[in-house]
Design an enzyme around this catalytic site. Sequence first.
Site, mmCIF file in Angstrom:
data_model
loop_
_atom_site.group_PDB
_atom_site.id
_atom_site.type_symbol
_atom_site.label_atom_id
_atom_site.label_comp_id
_atom_site.label_asym_id
_atom_site.label_seq_id
_atom_site.Cartn_x
_atom_site.Cartn_y
_atom_site.Cartn_z
ATOM 1 N N CYS A 199 -14.108 -13.438 45.185
ATOM 2 C CA CYS A 199 -13.436 -12.146 45.156
ATOM 3 C C CYS A 199 -14.299 -11.081 44.471
ATOM 4 C CB CYS A 199 -12.067 -12.312 44.506
ATOM 5 S SG CYS A 199 -10.884 -11.032 44.902
ATOM 6 N N HIS A 200 -13.899 -10.596 43.296
ATOM 7 C CA HIS A 200 -14.674 -9.621 42.539
ATOM 8 C C HIS A 200 -15.700 -10.293 41.627
ATOM 9 C CE1 HIS A 200 -11.358 -7.000 43.786
ATOM 10 N NE2 HIS A 200 -12.126 -5.972 43.478
#
Length: 187
Positions: free
Chosen positions: A112-113
């Site tokens: 994800c991030h």
Amino acid sequence: MPDRLSGKRIAFLATDGFEQVELTEPWQAVKDAGAEVELISLKSGEIQGMNHDEKADKFPVDQTVDAVSAGDYHGLVLPGGVANPDNLRTDAGAVAFVRAFFEQHKPVAAICHGPWTLIEADVVRGRRVTSWPSLKTDLKNAGAEWVDEECVCDEGLVTSRNPDDLPAFCAKAVEEFAEGQHAAQTA
């Protein structure tokens, strides 16, 4: 295979604001494969998990980043969440810890991030990766080849886009941790 990672230690680096499921599912997968797992953070005590933008559970920190080294572990997992990697990438000790895994050719899995911290560690140049879509430009500007795929593995670097990708991410992370060092996994 329940003992596929027997004798291996895997670090999970996170701080307040991590996406809870992106820590708990890989944690369980790695643990079920026989590895010893440790939660590393910027501070001792507990860190706050999130379910998207809502507070979730708190988790006890095993070690602070200033008390460990990449040499203590066989692999690293970087969960996402927005605040988590944004804070990690501004901490010189956390960035150095991440970079050291690449210098030691050890597998790293970021979802994800999570790749934001990889950008700051300057380890994505020339690498094929994926992430949450909003990181696409950041990763490209850092020299990575960004693709929109469920799970990407480039010489020991495993990346995925979001929690929907967790089954593939967890399976590939366990596989890479079992394989061990990758000569082309480097800073």
